[in-house]
Design a protein around this motif. Structure first.
Motif, PDB file in Angstrom:
ATOM      1  N   SER A  45       5.196 -12.045-106.799  1.00  0.00           N
ATOM      2  CA  SER A  45       6.263 -11.049-106.680  1.00  0.00           C
ATOM      3  C   SER A  45       7.392 -11.342-107.662  1.00  0.00           C
ATOM      4  O   SER A  45       7.490 -12.443-108.214  1.00  0.00           O
ATOM      5  CB  SER A  45       6.815 -11.018-105.251  1.00  0.00           C
ATOM      6  OG  SER A  45       7.597 -12.168-104.995  1.00  0.00           O
ATOM      7  N   ALA A  46       8.255 -10.348-107.853  1.00  0.00           N
ATOM      8  CA  ALA A  46       9.333 -10.461-108.832  1.00  0.00           C
ATOM      9  C   ALA A  46      10.375 -11.509-108.453  1.00  0.00           C
ATOM     10  O   ALA A  46      11.120 -11.987-109.316  1.00  0.00           O
ATOM     11  CB  ALA A  46      10.015  -9.096-109.000  1.00  0.00           C
ATOM     12  N   ARG A 119       1.688 -10.956-111.976  1.00  0.00           N
ATOM     13  CA  ARG A 119       1.658 -11.020-110.510  1.00  0.00           C
ATOM     14  C   ARG A 119       0.279 -10.674-109.969  1.00  0.00           C
ATOM     15  O   ARG A 119      -0.342  -9.714-110.424  1.00  0.00           O
ATOM     16  CB  ARG A 119       2.696 -10.056-109.936  1.00  0.00           C
ATOM     17  CG  ARG A 119       4.122 -10.589-110.044  1.00  0.00           C
ATOM     18  CD  ARG A 119       5.115  -9.557-109.588  1.00  0.00           C
ATOM     19  NE  ARG A 119       5.549  -8.729-110.709  1.00  0.00           N
ATOM     20  CZ  ARG A 119       6.352  -7.686-110.600  1.00  0.00           C
ATOM     21  NH1 ARG A 119       6.801  -7.303-109.417  1.00  0.00           N
ATOM     22  NH2 ARG A 119       6.698  -6.999-111.669  1.00  0.00           N
TER      23      ARG A 119
END
Length: 198
Positions: A45-46, A119
């Motif tokens: 994830s970011a 990701r």
């Protein structure tokens, strides 16, 4: 202000807000080596780069490798630049980025990257690149594996695991493609195994 001063300032501003949304407990901080390291984690994830930075604490500022497109986003790109993040071209051999990473590692900094490059949602999806193995082999620095939960819990505790450092030293004078591939596979095993099932 220096890069490390900017890093400390922005870290102090962001940490409370992100920490409130994604509280973390870090297991294995005693494994963080002094004198710099190549810091490698799984990526889903970011928010992972921030959680990686928080896991190492402000005492060990990271110089993160990010996709070049992020560095071109107004405001965000400038902030990333101020804290020492550097861009790398995806799908190409970015000599400039490699030289910069080597320089930082030799200077005793903590360089962070995600071997999977992008990701992913499961371990099986990953196609890790051998760049981390190449950087570690050329500099002799330890590689620090970190496991970040794939499914983050909002407003609930998330456990991040820091494994023991590993070294990537060739048996001969120079590392081979096979060495890079073997080390990369071992690194990914260490990253996932230090967190899986806990």
């Amino acid at each position: 202000m220096t890069t490390k001063q900017w890093y400390g300032l922005i870290y102090s501003i962001i940490r409370p807000f992100v920490g409130l949304y994604y509280p973390i407990k870090v297991i294995g901080r005693e494994n963080i080596p002094e004198g710099g390291a190549l810091v490698c984690a799984n990526h889903s994830s970011a928010v992972d780069p921030l959680l990686m930075a928080f896991a190492l604490t402000k005492k060990h500022p990271i110089c993160a490798m990010a996709k070049e497109s992020l560095m071109k986003i107004p405001v965000i790109g400038k902030i990333l630049e101020l804290v020492g993040t550097f861009g790398v071209k995806r799908g190409a051999s970015d000599i400039h980025a490699v030289k910069y990473a080597l320089q930082q590692l030799k200077a005793g900094e903590y360089v962070a990257l995600f071997p999977e490059g992008t990701r992913i949602k499961s371990r099986e999806e990953g196609e890790p690149k051998t760049g981390a193995a190449m950087l570690a082999s050329r500099t002799g620095v330890p590689v620090l594996p970190i496991y970040i939960p794939m499914k983050k819990k909002v407003l609930r505790l998330n456990r991040i695991y820091i494994g023991e450092p590993m070294y990537m030293k060739p048996e001969g004078k120079r590392a081979t493609t096979q060495d890079y591939e073997r080390w990369t596979a071992e690194l990914m095993d260490r990253i996932y195994d230090c967190g899986d099932g806990k």
